[in-house]
Scaffold this motif. Structure first.
Motif, PDB file in Angstrom:
ATOM      1  N   ASN A   1     -69.229  -9.860   7.255  1.00  0.00           N
ATOM      2  CA  ASN A   1     -68.955  -8.978   8.402  1.00  0.00           C
ATOM      3  C   ASN A   1     -67.676  -8.176   8.193  1.00  0.00           C
ATOM      4  OD1 ASN A   1     -71.009  -9.816  10.720  1.00  0.00           O
ATOM      5  ND2 ASN A   1     -70.352 -11.690   9.709  1.00  0.00           N
ATOM      6  N   ARG A   2     -67.657  -7.406   7.108  1.00  0.00           N
ATOM      7  CA  ARG A   2     -66.490  -6.561   6.849  1.00  0.00           C
ATOM      8  C   ARG A   2     -66.554  -5.314   7.731  1.00  0.00           C
ATOM      9  NH1 ARG A   2     -64.014  -7.779   1.944  1.00  0.00           N
ATOM     10  NH2 ARG A   2     -62.229  -6.716   2.895  1.00  0.00           N
ATOM     11  N   ILE A   3     -65.478  -5.044   8.455  1.00  0.00           N
ATOM     12  CA  ILE A   3     -65.441  -3.859   9.323  1.00  0.00           C
ATOM     13  C   ILE A   3     -65.659  -2.588   8.505  1.00  0.00           C
ATOM     14  CG2 ILE A   3     -63.954  -2.430  10.783  1.00  0.00           C
ATOM     15  CD1 ILE A   3     -65.014  -4.848  12.244  1.00  0.00           C
ATOM     16  N   SER A   4     -65.043  -2.514   7.321  1.00  0.00           N
ATOM     17  CA  SER A   4     -65.173  -1.310   6.493  1.00  0.00           C
ATOM     18  C   SER A   4     -66.631  -1.070   6.099  1.00  0.00           C
ATOM     19  CB  SER A   4     -64.297  -1.425   5.245  1.00  0.00           C
ATOM     20  OG  SER A   4     -64.603  -2.597   4.517  1.00  0.00           O
ATOM     21  N   ASN A   5     -67.368  -2.138   5.753  1.00  0.00           N
ATOM     22  CA  ASN A   5     -68.776  -1.980   5.376  1.00  0.00           C
ATOM     23  C   ASN A   5     -69.616  -1.506   6.564  1.00  0.00           C
ATOM     24  OD1 ASN A   5     -68.129  -2.880   2.837  1.00  0.00           O
ATOM     25  ND2 ASN A   5     -68.907  -4.955   3.140  1.00  0.00           N
ATOM     26  N   THR A   6     -69.309  -2.042   7.743  1.00  0.00           N
ATOM     27  CA  THR A   6     -70.052  -1.633   8.934  1.00  0.00           C
ATOM     28  C   THR A   6     -69.766  -0.181   9.284  1.00  0.00           C
ATOM     29  OG1 THR A   6     -69.911  -3.906   9.763  1.00  0.00           O
ATOM     30  CG2 THR A   6     -70.546  -2.219  11.338  1.00  0.00           C
ATOM     31  N   VAL A   7     -68.518   0.243   9.135  1.00  0.00           N
ATOM     32  CA  VAL A   7     -68.156   1.642   9.383  1.00  0.00           C
ATOM     33  C   VAL A   7     -68.932   2.563   8.439  1.00  0.00           C
ATOM     34  CG1 VAL A   7     -66.286   3.334   9.179  1.00  0.00           C
ATOM     35  CG2 VAL A   7     -65.885   1.169  10.372  1.00  0.00           C
ATOM     36  N   ILE A   8     -68.994   2.199   7.160  1.00  0.00           N
ATOM     37  CA  ILE A   8     -69.732   3.005   6.177  1.00  0.00           C
ATOM     38  C   ILE A   8     -71.205   3.109   6.578  1.00  0.00           C
ATOM     39  CG2 ILE A   8     -70.567   3.052   3.789  1.00  0.00           C
ATOM     40  CD1 ILE A   8     -67.844   1.740   3.018  1.00  0.00           C
TER      41      ILE A   8
END
Length: 292
Positions: free
Chosen positions: A33-40
């Motif tokens: 659940n990485r925020i950066s991956n979800t943003v991408i």
């Protein structure tokens, strides 16, 4: 160490680090659940393709909005509003169903008493007598554990699901959708106690602006209490991996939490706070100060 030096060390010693427990792959919730991956992912769904490097090197709402503006020739305000909306959705996805089963505090049974002990060091009045604001309520876990006695409390978060949960648990509380760096129409000099637990080390978090907003809304002689997360649950061995994630990696730096605390302490003093105190525990580091 500076981030670039840490990246170089990681690159040169990758085999060693992959064999060590100092990586969040041993804490699956954070690895998945990485925020950066979800943003991408959410940006791509809207037609804006950003790389991991794009996101990891633009870790503020303003800089990410500027990047999108330059890359896709859209208006800055539209890009900024989109970034804010996507971040809200990303944090909602990560923390909407968050619970202590994925948290290092599940094996630190004394964490509530540690918080209360620190609170008693900096304040001699019970919370029930104070006007309290809690910034970054997340899934509302701490609210149920720490703030039941508060008769006058507002919970603030950029994501709505946690706010809805805490409203159900504490129906007499007030809730507000906002970021710590812009508390909107909350009046100056209006709160006795500002508490923000495990939020100031979040992705895309603007520490200087958040500290200035805290100073603005607090009364004279009011207190601010912030905690910085400083450990991850290693579920397989039921132990704690100390430290914080090095941005853009899956590895944990055991000293990074104290580096974040030093940044917060510097910004507190710059804003005008006095009597700064630090209290480390095995799962988080508390820092407090007073507005005179």
């Amino acid at each position: 160490y500076p981030d670039e030096l840490q990246y170089n060390i990681l690159r040169q010693n990758m085999q060693f680090f992959y064999a060590s427990p100092q990586k969040i792959e041993y804490s699956p919730f954070y690895a998945e659940n990485r925020i950066s991956n979800t943003v991408i992912k959410y940006m791509k769904a809207k037609g804006y393709n950003l790389s991991k490097n794009d996101v990891n090197t633009h870790k503020s709402k303003e800089s990410l909005a500027l990047l999108i503006t330059k890359k896709y020739a859209i208006e800055y305000l539209d890009a900024y509003n989109m970034v804010e909306s996507i971040l809200s959705d990303a944090f909602d996805k990560k923390y909407g169903s968050y619970n202590y089963l994925v948290d290092a505090r599940c094996i630190d049974q004394g964490w509530k008493e540690k918080f209360k002990s620190f609170y008693r060091k900096v304040l001699d009045r019970p919370m029930s007598m104070l006007r309290v604001i809690n910034i970054g309520v997340g899934s509302g876990q701490e609210a149920k554990e720490l703030f039941l006695e508060c008769s006058d409390i507002m919970f603030v978060d950029i994501a709505q699901s946690g706010l809805k949960k805490v409203k159900r648990s504490l129906p007499n509380s007030r809730i507000k959708v906002a970021g710590a760096d812009d508390l909107g129409d909350i009046p100056n000099d209006s709160y006795d106690l500002y508490i923000s637990l495990r939020t100031y080390n979040s992705s895309f978090f603007d520490i200087p602006k958040a500290v200035l907003e805290a100073y603005r809304i607090l009364k004279a002689n009011a207190v601010i209490i912030i905690s910085v997360a400083n450990g991850f649950l290693y579920r397989e061995h039921n132990c704690i991996i100390p430290g914080l994630i090095i941005p853009g990696t899956y590895f944990i730096d055991i000293y990074r939490g104290f580096g974040t605390v030093n940044i917060i302490r510097k910004e507190m003093k710059k804003a005008g706070f006095k009597n700064v105190q630090v209290f480390p525990t095995n799962t988080e580091i508390y820092i407090s100060a007073t507005k005179f």
